[in-house]
Design an enzyme around this catalytic site. Structure first.
Site, PDB file in Angstrom:
ATOM      1  N   GLU A  59       0.882  -1.160   0.000  1.00 40.03           N
ATOM      2  CA  GLU A  59       0.000   0.000   0.000  1.00 40.03           C
ATOM      3  C   GLU A  59       0.923   1.215   0.000  1.00 40.03           C
ATOM      4  O   GLU A  59       1.816   1.303   0.851  1.00 40.03           O
ATOM      5  CB  GLU A  59      -0.828  -0.050   1.285  1.00 40.03           C
ATOM      6  CG  GLU A  59      -1.962   0.920   1.295  1.00 40.03           C
ATOM      7  CD  GLU A  59      -2.723   0.864   2.621  1.00 40.03           C
ATOM      8  OE1 GLU A  59      -2.689  -0.174   3.305  1.00 40.03           O
ATOM      9  OE2 GLU A  59      -3.337   1.888   2.943  1.00 40.03           O
ATOM     10  N   ARG A 115       4.819 -12.685   9.915  1.00 39.17           N
ATOM     11  CA  ARG A 115       5.520 -11.464   9.554  1.00 39.17           C
ATOM     12  C   ARG A 115       6.830 -11.387  10.316  1.00 39.17           C
ATOM     13  O   ARG A 115       7.028 -12.049  11.325  1.00 39.17           O
ATOM     14  CB  ARG A 115       4.673 -10.227   9.758  1.00 39.17           C
ATOM     15  CG  ARG A 115       4.143  -9.995  11.145  1.00 39.17           C
ATOM     16  CD  ARG A 115       2.996  -8.980  11.144  1.00 39.17           C
ATOM     17  NE  ARG A 115       3.397  -7.658  10.708  1.00 39.17           N
ATOM     18  CZ  ARG A 115       2.793  -6.996   9.708  1.00 39.17           C
ATOM     19  NH1 ARG A 115       1.803  -7.530   9.053  1.00 39.17           N
ATOM     20  NH2 ARG A 115       3.177  -5.789   9.386  1.00 39.17           N
ATOM     21  N   LYS A 147       3.996   0.895   9.683  1.00 38.68           N
ATOM     22  CA  LYS A 147       4.199   2.139   8.942  1.00 38.68           C
ATOM     23  C   LYS A 147       3.621   3.333   9.687  1.00 38.68           C
ATOM     24  O   LYS A 147       4.121   4.438   9.574  1.00 38.68           O
ATOM     25  CB  LYS A 147       3.591   2.018   7.542  1.00 38.68           C
ATOM     26  CG  LYS A 147       4.538   1.314   6.588  1.00 38.68           C
ATOM     27  CD  LYS A 147       3.991   1.273   5.189  1.00 38.68           C
ATOM     28  CE  LYS A 147       3.012   0.145   5.037  1.00 38.68           C
ATOM     29  NZ  LYS A 147       2.527  -0.040   3.662  1.00 38.68           N
TER      30      LYS A 147
END
Ligand code: ATP
Ligand code: MG
Length: 554
Positions: A35, A261, A271
């Site tokens: 994204e 992850r 982020k």
């Protein structure tokens, strides 16, 4: 098929092997779907290496797709930085860059198809009401009063949404699935919402934007993705992924597979948190060398190969875990130990005068650029009457353990001669200003003719021929292993994560250092020329030894 020798094996590759063996697929097609709402970080590198690595090893395809359905949070600069980072890591995407926003027309069409099938409806519950109707993990939800609106009316309402006839937040389009499902994501999830926002790709064409869960599966299917690899938090969302594809007229149905992850100690990876660090000026931008971003690591002196090696060493599993920073550092240390030229730099200088060396004379000594790699060549080191050594490499008195320069004793200058400290000069406060030495001209080279045993070797630069540079030393950005778990992660920042040395003294060859070129400053650590500053600035990449083990004990 590509060479199989050094291929990683993991549960995802096992699935792919089986799918190819039993003919479910003839080839692989993966994608990396960031994204564009921030810079890529080392966690993304794990996903990049996985997706592009599969394409390489199976001679398949891998797309770069911007998952751009949140126009308010996205920015074209992020789009650019992401492309640059993927390329820098050494990967090429197949075909044109893809954008989920390229599919907005098609996505809209599939939403209409769901409405026509009685599988989606426009809902006017307020966010608070919707939350109440949703139920909890232990209690089923309740049907929205708008759930049974007719198909015709829903089509008209959705058209009005699209035409901007409703206010932001006034209504949403929801999939009609099951308000009693044990999977919360299946309790009539929102698939379209109203946002009067300018989009970096589609401009002002749309005021309704599709939700991630609706967009992602359809984008995958439209691109013919075979294996859609994502992180574990999307495990439940897989039910919705499959539901959407099962209920629209699209043949392709990629398989979503989740893996854990990457979490790295002493840093944050979200982020949103990284953005806070930037916006609140705790760091100097997304590419600050202390950031776990690809751009930060690059500026710090990490090489693409070292990051790929790290991703290989951590592997792919379904277990959540926390990786030690020492593991990342070991990868760059191994790389630079083999590949970085050696050089000499003095960061806390004290002056040496060689009294028996001729005034004004410059002797060009030749030093190898690497201790074992002869192909890396040699460089010239000017030796002069005045030199600099590190202040901490000299003591007036010391025991035998101190294998450096001591008053009245000898030490070898790296790549040069043996010197002896004869006397010192101090200022009014008792700080040493100059160490007067003598040198032995017969001691040049590795096997000095005199056979004298001089244990210590220290580094030095010519005081008259050195170049001055700014050297930035880094420590861990946070003081705790898991800052994300702290109440306020910003409070766990290490206030001493950056130390700037304004005028370090460097051997003259370093004036020509290329940006991002890594060096081993002998006895100090690995450094690289900064890629942003105009002048001569070096960033410390990593120390010579693992310093994290010490922290653990402290
Ligand atoms: P963040 O939570 O850091 O904002 P994200 O998952 O929202 O990350 P995306 O841009 O959506 O970021 O991620 C693109 C791809 O990278 C996704 O497939 C995602 O699963 C993967 N990814 C993101 N963070 C990690 C991580 N820490 N480890 C492995 N893969 C990751
Ligand atoms: Mg995301």
């Amino acid at each position: 098929m590509a060479e199989t020798e050094n291929r990683p094996t993991n549960f995802i590759r096992n699935i792919i092997d089986a799918d190819l063996a039993n003919g479910k697929h003839q080839s692989t097609h993966t994608r990396f779907p960031p994204e564009p709402n921030g810079f890529l970080h080392i966690g993304h590198a794990k996903s990049i290496c996985l997706n592009f690595g599969i394409a390489q090893d199976y001679q398949g395809l891998c797309n770069l797709r911007f998952d751009d359905t949140n126009p308010e949070k996205e920015d074209i600069n992020y789009v650019k930085s992401i492309q640059e980072d993927v390329s820098w890591l050494g990967f090429n995407w197949d075909g044109e860059i893809c954008y989920s926003s390229n599919y907005f027309d098609k996505l809209h069409g599939y939403a209409v198809e769901l409405i026509e099938k009685g599988l989606a409806y426009v809902c006017f519950l307020s966010p608070d009401e919707a939350r109440e109707y949703r139920g909890t993990l232990t209690e089923p939800g309740k049907n929205s009063p708008y759930r049974d609106t007719s198909v015709e009316e829903n089509l008209a309402l959705f058209e009005k949404m699209r035409n901007g006839e409703f206010k932001e937040g006034e209504c949403v389009l929801r999939a009609k699935i099951d308000m009693a499902s044990s999977f919360m994501v299946l309790r009539d999830p929102i698939i379209y919402r109203i946002r009067f926002a300018h989009h970096h790709q589609t401009g002002d064409k749309w005021c309704i934007y599709p939700m991630y869960d609706f967009t992602h599966c359809i984008s995958d299917a439209l691109e013919g993705i075979t294996h859609s690899l994502c992180t574990l938090e999307f495990q439940d969302n897989r039910r919705l992924y499959d539901w959407v594809l099962d209920n629209i007229s699209l043949e392709c149905h990629p398989q979503q597979i989740e893996f854990s992850r990457l979490n790295l100690e002493y840093t944050v990876m979200s982020k949103r948190k990284l953005n806070d660090l930037v916006v609140e000026n705790h760091v100097d931008g997304w590419d600050d060398p202390r950031m776990p971003t690809i751009a930060g690591l690059r500026r710090r002196g990490y090489t693409p190969a070292s990051i790929r090696e790290f991703c290989k060493r951590i592997g792919i599993t379904k277990q959540d875990n926390m990786v030690e920073m020492g593991m990342l550092e070991a990868c760059i240390r191994d790389d630079l130990n083999n590949n970085a030229p050696r050089a000499m730099a003095v960061i806390d200088p004290v002056r040496i005068v060689i009294e028996n060396f001729e005034d004004g004379k410059v002797e060009q000594l030749v030093a190898p650029n690497h201790p074992s790699e002869e192909s890396m060549g040699t460089r010239e080191l000017p030796f002069t009457k005045e030199l600099f050594i590190e202040r901490e490499d000299f003591r007036v008195e010391a025991n035998k353990k101190f294998k450096r320069l001591v008053l009245g004793k000898e030490v070898r200058l790296r790549n040069a001669y043996v010197i002896k400290a004869e006397r010192i000069e101090e200022d009014a406060e008792g700080n040493i200003t100059t160490i007067f030495c003598s040198y032995d001209p017969d001691t040049l080279g590795k096997n000095p003719a005199d056979g004298r045993k001089v244990k210590g070797v220290i580094h030095w630069v010519s005081a008259t021929h050195c170049v001055e540079a700014e050297v930035r030393q880094y420590d861990r950005l946070f003081n705790v292993p898991n800052p994300a778990a702290a109440e306020s992660f910003v409070e766990t920042l290490n206030p001493d994560s950056l130390t700037v040395i304004k005028s370090a003294k460097l051997e003259p060859s370093l004036a020509q250092a290329a940006v991002e070129q890594g060096f081993q400053f002998e006895r100090l650590g690995y450094y690289c020329r900064d890629n942003k500053e105009e002048g001569l600035v070096f960033n410390q990449t990593v120390g010579l030894r693992d310093s994290w083990a010490k922290i653990e004990q402290a």
